[in-house]
Structures are given as C-alpha cells and as structure tokens.
Design a protein around this motif. Sequence first.
Motif, PDB file in Angstrom:
ATOM      1  N   CYS A  62     -30.241   5.229 -41.382  1.00 52.78           N
ATOM      2  CA  CYS A  62     -30.429   4.314 -40.234  1.00 52.78           C
ATOM      3  C   CYS A  62     -31.074   3.022 -40.702  1.00 52.78           C
ATOM      4  CB  CYS A  62     -31.306   4.965 -39.168  1.00 52.78           C
ATOM      5  SG  CYS A  62     -30.472   6.194 -38.157  1.00 52.78           S
ATOM      6  N   ALA A  63     -32.100   3.141 -41.527  1.00 56.37           N
ATOM      7  CA  ALA A  63     -32.776   1.940 -42.027  1.00 56.37           C
ATOM      8  C   ALA A  63     -31.823   1.086 -42.857  1.00 56.37           C
ATOM      9  CB  ALA A  63     -34.009   2.335 -42.839  1.00 56.37           C
ATOM     10  N   LEU A  64     -31.003   1.726 -43.675  1.00 50.81           N
ATOM     11  CA  LEU A  64     -30.060   0.978 -44.515  1.00 50.81           C
ATOM     12  C   LEU A  64     -28.963   0.311 -43.676  1.00 50.81           C
ATOM     13  CD1 LEU A  64     -29.785   3.406 -47.565  1.00 50.81           C
ATOM     14  CD2 LEU A  64     -31.103   1.281 -47.383  1.00 50.81           C
ATOM     15  N   VAL A  65     -28.503   1.003 -42.646  1.00 46.89           N
ATOM     16  CA  VAL A  65     -27.512   0.401 -41.753  1.00 46.89           C
ATOM     17  C   VAL A  65     -28.137  -0.799 -41.041  1.00 46.89           C
ATOM     18  CG1 VAL A  65     -26.137   0.754 -39.645  1.00 46.89           C
ATOM     19  CG2 VAL A  65     -26.131   2.488 -41.445  1.00 46.89           C
ATOM     20  N   ALA A  66     -29.369  -0.647 -40.561  1.00 44.49           N
ATOM     21  CA  ALA A  66     -30.052  -1.757 -39.891  1.00 44.49           C
ATOM     22  C   ALA A  66     -30.307  -2.915 -40.857  1.00 44.49           C
ATOM     23  CB  ALA A  66     -31.374  -1.275 -39.284  1.00 44.49           C
ATOM     24  N   ARG A  71     -28.268  -7.173 -36.481  1.00 42.53           N
ATOM     25  CA  ARG A  71     -28.004  -7.445 -35.066  1.00 42.53           C
ATOM     26  C   ARG A  71     -27.405  -6.246 -34.341  1.00 42.53           C
ATOM     27  NH1 ARG A  71     -25.052 -13.176 -34.870  1.00 42.53           N
ATOM     28  NH2 ARG A  71     -23.610 -11.759 -33.865  1.00 42.53           N
ATOM     29  N   ALA A  72     -27.103  -5.179 -35.071  1.00 41.73           N
ATOM     30  CA  ALA A  72     -26.492  -4.001 -34.450  1.00 41.73           C
ATOM     31  C   ALA A  72     -27.471  -3.342 -33.478  1.00 41.73           C
ATOM     32  CB  ALA A  72     -26.074  -2.998 -35.521  1.00 41.73           C
ATOM     33  N   ARG A  73     -26.928  -2.840 -32.415  1.00 40.75           N
ATOM     34  CA  ARG A  73     -27.741  -2.150 -31.416  1.00 40.75           C
ATOM     35  C   ARG A  73     -28.241  -0.827 -31.993  1.00 40.75           C
ATOM     36  NH1 ARG A  73     -26.522  -3.988 -25.866  1.00 40.75           N
ATOM     37  NH2 ARG A  73     -25.167  -5.786 -26.133  1.00 40.75           N
ATOM     38  N   PRO A  74     -29.403  -0.371 -31.548  1.00 43.32           N
ATOM     39  CA  PRO A  74     -29.964   0.880 -32.072  1.00 43.32           C
ATOM     40  C   PRO A  74     -29.016   2.072 -31.959  1.00 43.32           C
ATOM     41  CG  PRO A  74     -31.634  -0.310 -30.848  1.00 43.32           C
ATOM     42  CD  PRO A  74     -30.345  -1.057 -30.645  1.00 43.32           C
ATOM     43  N   LEU A  75     -28.278   2.166 -30.851  1.00 43.86           N
ATOM     44  CA  LEU A  75     -27.344   3.283 -30.694  1.00 43.86           C
ATOM     45  C   LEU A  75     -26.246   3.235 -31.753  1.00 43.86           C
ATOM     46  CD1 LEU A  75     -26.550   5.764 -29.091  1.00 43.86           C
ATOM     47  CD2 LEU A  75     -25.226   4.287 -27.583  1.00 43.86           C
ATOM     48  N   VAL A  76     -25.754   2.050 -32.060  1.00 40.24           N
ATOM     49  CA  VAL A  76     -24.714   1.901 -33.087  1.00 40.24           C
ATOM     50  C   VAL A  76     -25.285   2.246 -34.464  1.00 40.24           C
ATOM     51  CG1 VAL A  76     -23.214   0.223 -34.245  1.00 40.24           C
ATOM     52  CG2 VAL A  76     -23.420   0.204 -31.750  1.00 40.24           C
ATOM     53  N   VAL A  77     -26.498   1.797 -34.733  1.00 39.73           N
ATOM     54  CA  VAL A  77     -27.146   2.105 -36.011  1.00 39.73           C
ATOM     55  C   VAL A  77     -27.308   3.618 -36.160  1.00 39.73           C
ATOM     56  CG1 VAL A  77     -29.298   1.894 -37.332  1.00 39.73           C
ATOM     57  CG2 VAL A  77     -28.321  -0.117 -36.202  1.00 39.73           C
ATOM     58  N   GLY A  78     -27.846   4.262 -35.135  1.00 36.93           N
ATOM     59  CA  GLY A  78     -28.057   5.707 -35.191  1.00 36.93           C
ATOM     60  C   GLY A  78     -26.754   6.482 -35.309  1.00 36.93           C
ATOM     61  N   ALA A  79     -25.758   6.089 -34.530  1.00 37.85           N
ATOM     62  CA  ALA A  79     -24.464   6.784 -34.566  1.00 37.85           C
ATOM     63  C   ALA A  79     -23.775   6.604 -35.917  1.00 37.85           C
ATOM     64  CB  ALA A  79     -23.569   6.284 -33.442  1.00 37.85           C
ATOM     65  N   THR A  80     -23.879   5.425 -36.487  1.00 38.87           N
ATOM     66  CA  THR A  80     -23.272   5.176 -37.800  1.00 38.87           C
ATOM     67  C   THR A  80     -23.950   6.028 -38.865  1.00 38.87           C
ATOM     68  OG1 THR A  80     -22.686   2.927 -37.164  1.00 38.87           O
ATOM     69  CG2 THR A  80     -22.770   3.403 -39.530  1.00 38.87           C
ATOM     70  N   ALA A  81     -25.272   6.048 -38.858  1.00 37.70           N
ATOM     71  CA  ALA A  81     -26.006   6.848 -39.841  1.00 37.70           C
ATOM     72  C   ALA A  81     -25.708   8.332 -39.660  1.00 37.70           C
ATOM     73  CB  ALA A  81     -27.497   6.575 -39.721  1.00 37.70           C
ATOM     74  N   LEU A  82     -25.642   8.784 -38.418  1.00 33.88           N
ATOM     75  CA  LEU A  82     -25.330  10.194 -38.163  1.00 33.88           C
ATOM     76  C   LEU A  82     -23.922  10.519 -38.661  1.00 33.88           C
ATOM     77  CD1 LEU A  82     -26.072  12.932 -36.997  1.00 33.88           C
ATOM     78  CD2 LEU A  82     -25.311  12.094 -34.760  1.00 33.88           C
ATOM     79  N   TRP A 122     -30.127  18.860 -38.013  1.00 36.96           N
ATOM     80  CA  TRP A 122     -31.303  18.102 -38.445  1.00 36.96           C
ATOM     81  C   TRP A 122     -30.972  16.641 -38.717  1.00 36.96           C
ATOM     82  CZ3 TRP A 122     -35.700  19.739 -36.988  1.00 36.96           C
ATOM     83  CH2 TRP A 122     -35.852  21.092 -36.746  1.00 36.96           C
ATOM     84  N   TYR A 123     -29.723  16.359 -39.104  1.00 39.65           N
ATOM     85  CA  TYR A 123     -29.304  14.965 -39.212  1.00 39.65           C
ATOM     86  C   TYR A 123     -29.363  14.300 -37.831  1.00 39.65           C
ATOM     87  CZ  TYR A 123     -27.342  16.173 -43.813  1.00 39.65           C
ATOM     88  OH  TYR A 123     -27.162  16.590 -45.104  1.00 39.65           O
ATOM     89  N   ALA A 124     -28.938  15.030 -36.807  1.00 40.61           N
ATOM     90  CA  ALA A 124     -28.983  14.492 -35.444  1.00 40.61           C
ATOM     91  C   ALA A 124     -30.430  14.261 -35.009  1.00 40.61           C
ATOM     92  CB  ALA A 124     -28.264  15.434 -34.473  1.00 40.61           C
TER      93      ALA A 124
END
Length: 141
Positions: A62-66, A71-82, A122-124
């Motif tokens: 998540c940190a690397l995606v951010a 500018r990505a929304r938190p939901l997009v960052v979390g979903a991408t990392a997941l 646990w990833y979720a």
Amino acid sequence: MEKPTEPASIPDADGDTRRCKARAVAAVAAVGAVAAGLAVRAGADGAFAKYAGSALYTVLLCALVALCAPRARPLVVGATALGLSWAVEFAQLTGVPAELSAHSTAARLVLGSTFNAPDLFWYAVGAAAAWTVHAGARRRA
C-alpha cells in the motif's frame, strides 16, 4: 492567446506540494512497515509472526502504491495492494516463486515460496488497516 494570469497557465504549486508531501509520508510508511516486519520477526514467532508478516507485506505494498501514485484514492491504493498480494500468493501455486526463491533471498522475501490460504485473509487485514490510516490522514489533510 492565453493571458498569463488565467488559472490554466499558473502552475499548480499547491498540488505539487501535496503530492510531494504524500510521497514523503508514503516513503516513511514503507520504511515503517519494513521496520515493523523486522521487529515482529525478531520479537515473535509462530502463527503471530507469520500472519503479522503477511498483513505487513500488504501494508508495505500500500505504501509503495501510494508512493508511485500519490493522488490515488485510499480505496484504490488498498485494493491495488491487496490484488498484488493475492496475485503473488496464487502465483505460489505454480512453483515459479519457489524456484526463484531457492536461488535468491530477495525473491524469497518478495515472492515467498509456498501457497498458504490463510495468508489471503491476512493480506486483506493489512489492506484494511492501511486503507483506514490512509483515508484518515487524507481527511485531515
């Protein structure tokens, strides 16, 4: 001809500053996730260490995606990392990560070697935790 005082011609200094700050925070979060993972490995063992490591793996992603997309929304960052975490876990069913891990410590750390279904949960958990922090920080900013 565009006038120099029109908004379209004025650089977005505030936006650039926000993105720069967001990247700095994401970089600190990535370092923090790695430090937390190392601390868990040093101070705990068994199931707790394994699954905390799985959650922290996704927090790091998540940190690397951010960091890459500030500018990505938190939901997009979390979903991408997941999605990336799950893709790596399911790739372990092919045996390719295990082969690469046998020859490289870096590959073992990034790709793992053996599929473990509970890791998917646990990833979720890690993505949800990172999303919560990211969304809260974004609201305050």
